[in-house]
Design a protein around this motif. Structure first.
Motif, PDB file in Angstrom:
ATOM      1  N   VAL A  86      -5.058   2.599  10.075  1.00 38.06           N
ATOM      2  CA  VAL A  86      -4.421   2.954  11.338  1.00 38.06           C
ATOM      3  C   VAL A  86      -2.977   2.489  11.256  1.00 38.06           C
ATOM      4  O   VAL A  86      -2.695   1.293  11.259  1.00 38.06           O
ATOM      5  CB  VAL A  86      -5.140   2.295  12.529  1.00 38.06           C
ATOM      6  N   VAL A  87      -2.070   3.448  11.139  1.00 41.91           N
ATOM      7  CA  VAL A  87      -0.648   3.138  11.037  1.00 41.91           C
ATOM      8  C   VAL A  87       0.127   4.321  11.605  1.00 41.91           C
ATOM      9  O   VAL A  87      -0.275   5.474  11.460  1.00 41.91           O
ATOM     10  CB  VAL A  87      -0.238   2.834   9.566  1.00 41.91           C
ATOM     11  N   GLU A 122       7.799   5.486   7.898  1.00 46.57           N
ATOM     12  CA  GLU A 122       9.187   5.871   7.660  1.00 46.57           C
ATOM     13  C   GLU A 122      10.083   4.643   7.539  1.00 46.57           C
ATOM     14  O   GLU A 122      10.927   4.560   6.637  1.00 46.57           O
ATOM     15  CB  GLU A 122       9.697   6.757   8.790  1.00 46.57           C
ATOM     16  N   LEU A 123       9.903   3.694   8.444  1.00 50.68           N
ATOM     17  CA  LEU A 123      10.721   2.484   8.457  1.00 50.68           C
ATOM     18  C   LEU A 123      10.515   1.658   7.190  1.00 50.68           C
ATOM     19  O   LEU A 123      11.482   1.232   6.543  1.00 50.68           O
ATOM     20  CB  LEU A 123      10.394   1.643   9.698  1.00 50.68           C
ATOM     21  N   HIS A 171       1.892   8.916   5.016  1.00 52.17           N
ATOM     22  CA  HIS A 171       1.162   8.614   6.240  1.00 52.17           C
ATOM     23  C   HIS A 171      -0.185   9.335   6.249  1.00 52.17           C
ATOM     24  O   HIS A 171      -1.222   8.754   6.599  1.00 52.17           O
ATOM     25  CB  HIS A 171       1.992   9.028   7.462  1.00 52.17           C
ATOM     26  N   ALA A 172      -0.201  10.590   5.850  1.00 50.78           N
ATOM     27  CA  ALA A 172      -1.457  11.341   5.816  1.00 50.78           C
ATOM     28  C   ALA A 172      -2.439  10.719   4.830  1.00 50.78           C
ATOM     29  O   ALA A 172      -3.640  10.634   5.112  1.00 50.78           O
ATOM     30  CB  ALA A 172      -1.181  12.794   5.444  1.00 50.78           C
ATOM     31  N   VAL A 217       0.839  -1.204   0.000  1.00 51.02           N
ATOM     32  CA  VAL A 217       0.000   0.000   0.000  1.00 51.02           C
ATOM     33  C   VAL A 217       0.869   1.247   0.000  1.00 51.02           C
ATOM     34  O   VAL A 217       0.586   2.218  -0.715  1.00 51.02           O
ATOM     35  CB  VAL A 217      -0.961  -0.008   1.215  1.00 51.02           C
ATOM     36  N   ILE A 218       1.946   1.246   0.777  1.00 50.41           N
ATOM     37  CA  ILE A 218       2.857   2.394   0.817  1.00 50.41           C
ATOM     38  C   ILE A 218       3.502   2.600  -0.549  1.00 50.41           C
ATOM     39  O   ILE A 218       3.586   3.724  -1.046  1.00 50.41           O
ATOM     40  CB  ILE A 218       3.922   2.203   1.925  1.00 50.41           C
ATOM     41  N   ARG A 219       3.927   1.521  -1.185  1.00 52.83           N
ATOM     42  CA  ARG A 219       4.526   1.637  -2.513  1.00 52.83           C
ATOM     43  C   ARG A 219       3.502   2.186  -3.520  1.00 52.83           C
ATOM     44  O   ARG A 219       3.829   3.020  -4.353  1.00 52.83           O
ATOM     45  CB  ARG A 219       5.067   0.293  -2.986  1.00 52.83           C
TER      46      ARG A 219
END
Length: 83
Positions: A33-34, A40-41, A23-24, A5-7
Motif C-alpha cells: 500500500v503506497v 514519484e517523490l 507504483h503498479a 524496494v523501489i530501487r
C-alpha cells in the motif's frame, strides 16, 4: 524501506519503468500500500527515471516474395501500336 524496494523494481525493469509502472508493480505485484506521489517523490530523490514514451519499432522494408517476383517478371498481354 520503501526506497530499497523501489530501487529493486526499477533495476529489475532494466531501468525502464517510471513512477507509474513502479507504483503498479508495488501495488498489484507485491501487494504493498503506497501512493503514487510517494513513489514519484522517492524516485526523484534517488535520481531514478524511466524511459520516455512508448517503444519505437523499426519498420522492416517490404521484401518481395517469390510470388511477387514471378508476377512482376512474367510478360503481360502485349500491347502493340497498330495503326
Amino acid at each position: 524501506m520503501i526506497a530499497d524496494v523501489i530501487r529493486e523494481v526499477h533495476d529489475d525493469s532494466r531501468q525502464t519503468y517510471g513512477a507509474r509502472r513502479v507504483h503498479a508493480e508495488l501495488v498489484l505485484g507485491r501487494k504493498m500500500v503506497v501512493a503514487r506521489c510517494t513513489v514519484e517523490l522517492v524516485m526523484r530523490r534517488l535520481g531514478l527515471a524511466g524511459l520516455p514514451g512508448r517503444p519505437r519499432y523499426r519498420r522492416t522494408p517490404n521484401t518481395p516474395t517469390a510470388e511477387d517476383l514471378v508476377t512482376e517478371t512474367s510478360p503481360g498481354p502485349s500491347r502493340t501500336a497498330s495503326g
